[in-house]
Write a protein that holds these residues in place. Structure first.
Motif, short mmCIF file in Angstrom:
data_model
loop_
_atom_site.label_atom_id
_atom_site.label_comp_id
_atom_site.label_asym_id
_atom_site.label_seq_id
_atom_site.Cartn_x
_atom_site.Cartn_y
_atom_site.Cartn_z
N ARG A 4 0.86 -1.19 0.00
CA ARG A 4 0.00 0.00 0.00
C ARG A 4 0.88 1.22 0.00
N LEU A 5 0.28 2.33 -0.39
CA LEU A 5 1.01 3.58 -0.49
C LEU A 5 0.20 4.65 0.23
N TYR A 6 0.84 5.41 1.09
CA TYR A 6 0.17 6.55 1.70
C TYR A 6 1.00 7.80 1.46
N TYR A 7 0.33 8.86 1.07
CA TYR A 7 1.03 10.12 0.79
C TYR A 7 1.04 10.99 2.04
N ALA A 8 2.11 11.82 2.13
CA ALA A 8 2.23 12.68 3.32
C ALA A 8 2.62 14.09 2.89
N SER A 9 3.90 14.47 3.13
CA SER A 9 4.31 15.85 2.84
C SER A 9 4.74 15.97 1.37
N ILE A 10 3.75 15.93 0.52
CA ILE A 10 3.98 15.95 -0.94
C ILE A 10 2.69 16.48 -1.55
N ASP A 11 2.81 17.32 -2.59
CA ASP A 11 1.56 17.88 -3.11
C ASP A 11 1.06 17.12 -4.34
N GLU A 12 -0.02 17.63 -4.88
CA GLU A 12 -0.67 16.91 -5.99
C GLU A 12 0.20 16.75 -7.22
N SER A 13 1.19 17.68 -7.37
CA SER A 13 2.08 17.55 -8.53
C SER A 13 3.30 16.69 -8.17
N PHE A 14 3.23 16.00 -7.04
CA PHE A 14 4.30 15.11 -6.57
C PHE A 14 5.59 15.88 -6.26
N THR A 15 5.42 17.10 -5.76
CA THR A 15 6.56 17.94 -5.35
C THR A 15 6.78 17.77 -3.85
N LEU A 16 8.05 17.58 -3.48
CA LEU A 16 8.37 17.38 -2.06
C LEU A 16 8.19 18.68 -1.28
N LEU A 17 7.58 18.57 -0.10
CA LEU A 17 7.31 19.77 0.71
C LEU A 17 8.25 19.88 1.91
N GLY A 18 9.13 18.88 2.11
CA GLY A 18 10.17 19.05 3.14
C GLY A 18 10.10 18.10 4.32
N SER A 19 8.99 17.37 4.46
CA SER A 19 8.94 16.41 5.57
C SER A 19 8.76 14.99 4.97
N ARG A 20 8.47 14.01 5.82
CA ARG A 20 8.32 12.63 5.33
C ARG A 20 7.26 12.63 4.21
N ALA A 21 7.62 12.04 3.07
CA ALA A 21 6.82 12.28 1.86
C ALA A 21 5.82 11.16 1.53
N ILE A 22 6.32 9.93 1.52
CA ILE A 22 5.49 8.80 1.06
C ILE A 22 5.81 7.59 1.92
N ALA A 23 4.78 6.86 2.30
CA ALA A 23 5.02 5.62 3.06
C ALA A 23 4.58 4.43 2.23
N VAL A 24 5.39 3.37 2.24
CA VAL A 24 4.95 2.10 1.64
C VAL A 24 4.69 1.14 2.80
N VAL A 25 3.67 0.33 2.66
CA VAL A 25 3.26 -0.56 3.75
C VAL A 25 3.11 -1.99 3.23
N GLY A 26 3.82 -2.90 3.87
CA GLY A 26 3.65 -4.32 3.58
C GLY A 26 2.80 -4.96 4.66
N ILE A 27 1.86 -5.80 4.24
CA ILE A 27 0.98 -6.49 5.19
C ILE A 27 0.99 -7.96 4.84
N ALA A 28 1.25 -8.82 5.81
CA ALA A 28 1.33 -10.26 5.52
C ALA A 28 1.17 -11.06 6.80
N ASP A 29 1.22 -12.39 6.67
CA ASP A 29 1.07 -13.24 7.85
C ASP A 29 2.28 -13.13 8.78
N THR A 30 3.47 -12.92 8.17
CA THR A 30 4.68 -12.84 9.01
C THR A 30 5.37 -11.50 8.78
N LEU A 31 6.21 -11.14 9.75
CA LEU A 31 6.96 -9.88 9.65
C LEU A 31 7.91 -9.93 8.44
N GLU A 32 8.58 -11.09 8.27
CA GLU A 32 9.53 -11.22 7.14
C GLU A 32 8.84 -10.91 5.81
N GLU A 33 7.65 -11.47 5.64
CA GLU A 33 6.93 -11.30 4.39
C GLU A 33 6.45 -9.84 4.24
#
Ligand code: GLY
Length: 438
Positions: free
Chosen positions: A362-391
């Motif tokens: 999954r992808l969550y947006y944070a300190s980034i605007d609609e034109s995908f310009t960085l605004l100076g703080s944490r910008a984008i998070a990627v999230v893995g979800i599975a049965d185990t932590l490794e996965e």
């Protein structure tokens, strides 16, 4: 139901998604247009989250039924009080109750007065000579904290940011000169973990535990940030948090909600306990009056119960259950190069959303605007979800290369090695236990 979400970070992207999944009609106000929320929202208003009259104006224009407040800064301004005065219920504590986060002296005094378990020894000083002589008598390592909100940046610990109590005295003196007051606490050794709960002021419903990686660089080096990533386990515990310590930490949060009620400052919303698991059990380091960022992104994607029902339960005082899937999660934040000290801003990044989805993340947006310009703080998070932590970690890692630009991230978030390091640290501090699987 028309729900107004206030805030535009990664945490709010996760809240917005969970609300829409629950059938809410979403309206958002934040200071930039978050690309993830823009797609979820029916209407989007631009305003500083702390500009309460402006946020209220949007709410009234849109005929909002209920508001959900993401960050702490509007809570400190009394946004929930202002909504309630207009007859619009809002998820989040009032200005008075949000002091649990916004006024550390309030939080520590409450713990003392109501004998909440897991409290630390502390003192608040407004005079320099009193502070210096107490520190000389105390003799043990301390933590020095500004009293108000600092975005996690003002706290300094002897043995980490401060070499010894001599440096602690100098820093405490600087804070007294600047803010008029300073909070000094005993230092506790151990490993930190995040415990978030929903509460309607009486009932307390736990969410899965999570662990944040606040340092900017790998191997827990570098300056403290808002959090470069976090993980959670399918058991809803953490490898180094035994069930009995989980129960003790939950008791602390329940006792806090009870104390707030007795204190005449009833607390409703999300309560976040930042705990340190010490050799003697869990100790409260801080309270936060909202979801964690990134920890919201660990728990909300797993929520099986409707977040809208939970929100209504919180404001109506009849909170029911909150059920979460038994999955492990790993969140990795991509931040602009130079963050947090001198972040790159104003440059564009490329995001191949389809490839991220194909990687199963999954992808969550944070300190980034609609034109995908960085605004100076944490910008984008990627999230893995599975049965185990490794996965889950593997999925998050597979997604990262599909976000390209002047960004960096911590590869070690949620890896087996980094988790084992935390288990070892706990043992070094004198705890013998069988780690929970994750
Ligand atoms: N991750 C720390 C916080 O939300 O304050």
């Amino acid at each position: 139901m028309r729900v107004l979400l206030v805030g535009g970070g990664g945490r709010e992207n996760a809240i917005g998604e969970a609300l829409v999944r629950s059938g809410a009609e979403l309206y958002v106000v934040s200071k930039h247009r978050n690309p993830g929320l823009v797609r979820l929202a029916k209407e989007y208003g631009l305003a500083k989250e702390t500009d309460v009259p402006k946020v209220l104006e949007f709410a009234e224009k849109w005929g909002i039924d209920i508001a959900f407040i993401g960050p702490e800064s509007p809570l400190e301004k009394g946004i929930v009080n202002a909504f309630e005065e207009k007859g619009i219920p809002a998820v989040g504590p009032t200005k008075e109750a949000a002091q649990l986060e916004t006024n550390k002296a309030f939080a520590r005094s409450l713990m003392e007065r109501y004998e909440i378990p897991g409290r630390k020894l502390f003192r608040v000083f407004d005079d320099i000579s009193g502070m210096r002589s107490w520190m000389d008598d105390f003799g043990r390592p301390v933590v020095v904290k500004p009293l108000g909100l600092t975005g996690g940046k003002g706290v300094k610990v002897v043995g980490h940011q401060l070499r010894d109590n001599g440096e602690a005295k100098a820093y405490a003196e600087e804070l007294i000169r600047k803010d008029g007051k300073v909070l000094i606490e005993e230092r506790t050794e151990g490993v930190e973990f995040t415990f978030q709960v929903f509460t309607d002021g009486k009932r307390v419903i736990p969410m899965p535990l999570a662990q944040d990686y606040p340092h900017a660089y790998e191997d827990d080096k570098g300056p403290i940030t808002g959090g470069m990533g976090s993980y959670s386990c399918s058991s809803h515990l953490l490898p180094f948090v035994p069930r009995e310590d989980y129960e003790k930490a939950l008791e602390t949060l329940k006792a806090t909600v009870e104390a707030m009620r007795k204190n005449g400052t009833p607390y409703r919303g999300i309560l976040y306990g930042q705990f340190m698991l010490s050799k003697d059990g869990p100790v409260i380091i801080e309270y936060n009056a909202r979801f964690g960022d990134p920890e919201a992104m660990n728990v909300l994607p797993l929520l099986k119960t409707s977040l809208l029902d939970i929100a209504e339960g919180i404001v109506d005082g009849n909170l029911g259950k909150a059920e979460f899937e038994n999955k492990a999660t790993v969140v990795k934040y991509l931040a602009p190069r130079g963050y947090p000290l001198s972040p790159v801003r104003g440059v564009k990044v490329e995001v191949d959303e389809k490839a991220v989805e194909d990687a199963g993340a999954r992808l969550y947006y944070a300190s980034i605007d609609e034109s995908f310009t960085l605004l100076g703080s944490r910008a984008i998070a990627v999230v893995g979800i599975a049965d185990t932590l490794e996965e889950a970690e593997r999925i998050a890692e597979k997604a990262v290369p599909h976000v390209r630009g002047e960004l960096f991230y911590r590869r070690d978030v949620g890896t087996r090695e980094s988790v084992e390091k935390r288990v070892r640290t706990m043992r070094e501090f004198g705890r013998e236990f069988e780690p929970n699987s994750c």
